[in-house]
Scaffold this active site. Structure first.
Site, PDB file in Angstrom:
ATOM      1  N   HIS A 100       0.843  -1.198   0.000  1.00  0.00           N
ATOM      2  CA  HIS A 100       0.000   0.000   0.000  1.00  0.00           C
ATOM      3  C   HIS A 100       0.871   1.238   0.000  1.00  0.00           C
ATOM      4  O   HIS A 100       1.949   1.272   0.586  1.00  0.00           O
ATOM      5  CB  HIS A 100      -0.956   0.008   1.194  1.00  0.00           C
ATOM      6  CG  HIS A 100      -0.299  -0.253   2.520  1.00  0.00           C
ATOM      7  ND1 HIS A 100       0.061  -1.518   2.924  1.00  0.00           N
ATOM      8  CD2 HIS A 100       0.070   0.572   3.521  1.00  0.00           C
ATOM      9  CE1 HIS A 100       0.619  -1.467   4.117  1.00  0.00           C
ATOM     10  NE2 HIS A 100       0.651  -0.190   4.502  1.00  0.00           N
ATOM     11  N   LEU A 101       0.343   2.223  -0.672  1.00  0.00           N
ATOM     12  CA  LEU A 101       0.994   3.525  -0.767  1.00  0.00           C
ATOM     13  C   LEU A 101       0.196   4.467   0.137  1.00  0.00           C
ATOM     14  O   LEU A 101      -1.009   4.637  -0.047  1.00  0.00           O
ATOM     15  CB  LEU A 101       0.896   3.975  -2.226  1.00  0.00           C
ATOM     16  CG  LEU A 101       1.740   5.100  -2.767  1.00  0.00           C
ATOM     17  CD1 LEU A 101       3.198   4.705  -2.750  1.00  0.00           C
ATOM     18  CD2 LEU A 101       1.310   5.389  -4.210  1.00  0.00           C
ATOM     19  N   HIS A 102       0.865   5.043   1.127  1.00  0.00           N
ATOM     20  CA  HIS A 102       0.210   6.070   1.943  1.00  0.00           C
ATOM     21  C   HIS A 102       0.296   7.405   1.208  1.00  0.00           C
ATOM     22  O   HIS A 102       1.387   7.806   0.769  1.00  0.00           O
ATOM     23  CB  HIS A 102       0.931   6.252   3.283  1.00  0.00           C
ATOM     24  CG  HIS A 102       0.874   5.106   4.229  1.00  0.00           C
ATOM     25  ND1 HIS A 102      -0.002   5.056   5.293  1.00  0.00           N
ATOM     26  CD2 HIS A 102       1.604   3.966   4.297  1.00  0.00           C
ATOM     27  CE1 HIS A 102       0.196   3.936   5.984  1.00  0.00           C
ATOM     28  NE2 HIS A 102       1.170   3.255   5.400  1.00  0.00           N
TER      29      HIS A 102
HETATM   30  P1  AMP Z   1       1.470   0.231   7.462  1.00  0.00           P
HETATM   31  O1  AMP Z   1       1.739   0.407   8.933  1.00  0.00           O
HETATM   32  O2  AMP Z   1       2.392   1.016   6.585  1.00  0.00           O
HETATM   33  O3  AMP Z   1       1.412  -1.240   7.090  1.00  0.00           O
HETATM   34  O4  AMP Z   1       0.050   0.857   7.195  1.00  0.00           O
HETATM   35  C1  AMP Z   1      -1.129   0.148   7.403  1.00  0.00           C
HETATM   36  C2  AMP Z   1      -2.202   1.162   7.554  1.00  0.00           C
HETATM   37  O5  AMP Z   1      -3.443   0.518   7.395  1.00  0.00           O
HETATM   38  C3  AMP Z   1      -2.228   1.878   8.905  1.00  0.00           C
HETATM   39  O6  AMP Z   1      -2.070   3.283   8.708  1.00  0.00           O
HETATM   40  C4  AMP Z   1      -3.607   1.523   9.456  1.00  0.00           C
HETATM   41  O7  AMP Z   1      -4.198   2.575  10.163  1.00  0.00           O
HETATM   42  C5  AMP Z   1      -4.369   1.178   8.190  1.00  0.00           C
HETATM   43  N1  AMP Z   1      -5.498   0.273   8.348  1.00  0.00           N
HETATM   44  C6  AMP Z   1      -5.523  -0.906   8.993  1.00  0.00           C
HETATM   45  N2  AMP Z   1      -6.731  -1.476   8.905  1.00  0.00           N
HETATM   46  C7  AMP Z   1      -7.492  -0.634   8.165  1.00  0.00           C
HETATM   47  C8  AMP Z   1      -8.846  -0.660   7.718  1.00  0.00           C
HETATM   48  N3  AMP Z   1      -9.674  -1.679   8.009  1.00  0.00           N
HETATM   49  N4  AMP Z   1      -9.289   0.379   6.979  1.00  0.00           N
HETATM   50  C9  AMP Z   1      -8.479   1.404   6.691  1.00  0.00           C
HETATM   51  N5  AMP Z   1      -7.193   1.486   7.076  1.00  0.00           N
HETATM   52  C10 AMP Z   1      -6.708   0.487   7.805  1.00  0.00           C
END
Ligand code: AMP
Length: 114
Positions: A100-102
């Site tokens: 995923h891309l933030h």
């Molecule tokens: P990372 O820590 O880079 O793997 O980012 C994962 C992101 O996914 C975090 O910023 C979480 O807040 C987000 N996240 C986890 N579960 C969900 C969900 N069900 N819907 C939206 N975002 C989510």
């Protein structure tokens, strides 16, 4: 990959606030936003992390960035600026094992990151 939360969001099995959807890519708002705009852009296909990308994924990765750029425009942060982040692995702070891309923006972002 029913045990992958982002695959389940892509399938519609888990709700999310979508801001983009096409046959290959979706984008949705982060459930725990770290900035006024915090959107996750993901491939629908399960890719565990950047480590799992193949040369054949070059176009897909480019499209992820172009979708993020389009959302930045829609969100009104293209001119003020934003950050695109791909956390990878434990030291990178990756918590969800689906690439995923933030897209983060809407406030000044510190550098270096923590
Ligand atoms: P990372 O820590 O880079 O793997 O980012 C994962 C992101 O996914 C975090 O910023 C979480 O807040 C987000 N996240 C986890 N579960 C969900 C969900 N069900 N819907 C939206 N975002 C989510």
């Amino acid at each position: 990959m029913n045990d992958c939360i982002f695959c389940r969001i892509s399938e519609g099995a888990i709700p999310a606030t979508l801001v983009h959807a096409d046959p290959d890519i979706i984008a949705f708002r982060d459930i725990d936003p770290q900035a006024p705009t915090h959107v996750l852009v993901i491939p629908r296909r399960h890719v565990g992390s950047a480590n799992d990308l193949e040369a054949s994924d070059t176009e897909l990765v480019g499209r992820l960035v172009v979708v993020a750029r389009s959302i930045a425009r829609t969100e009104g942060i293209a001119e003020s600026g934003y950050r695109l982040v791909v956390n990878t692995g434990a030291d990178g702070g990756q918590s969800v094992g689906h690439l995923h891309l933030h897209l983060l923006g809407g406030r000044g972002l510190a550098w270096p990151p923590g």
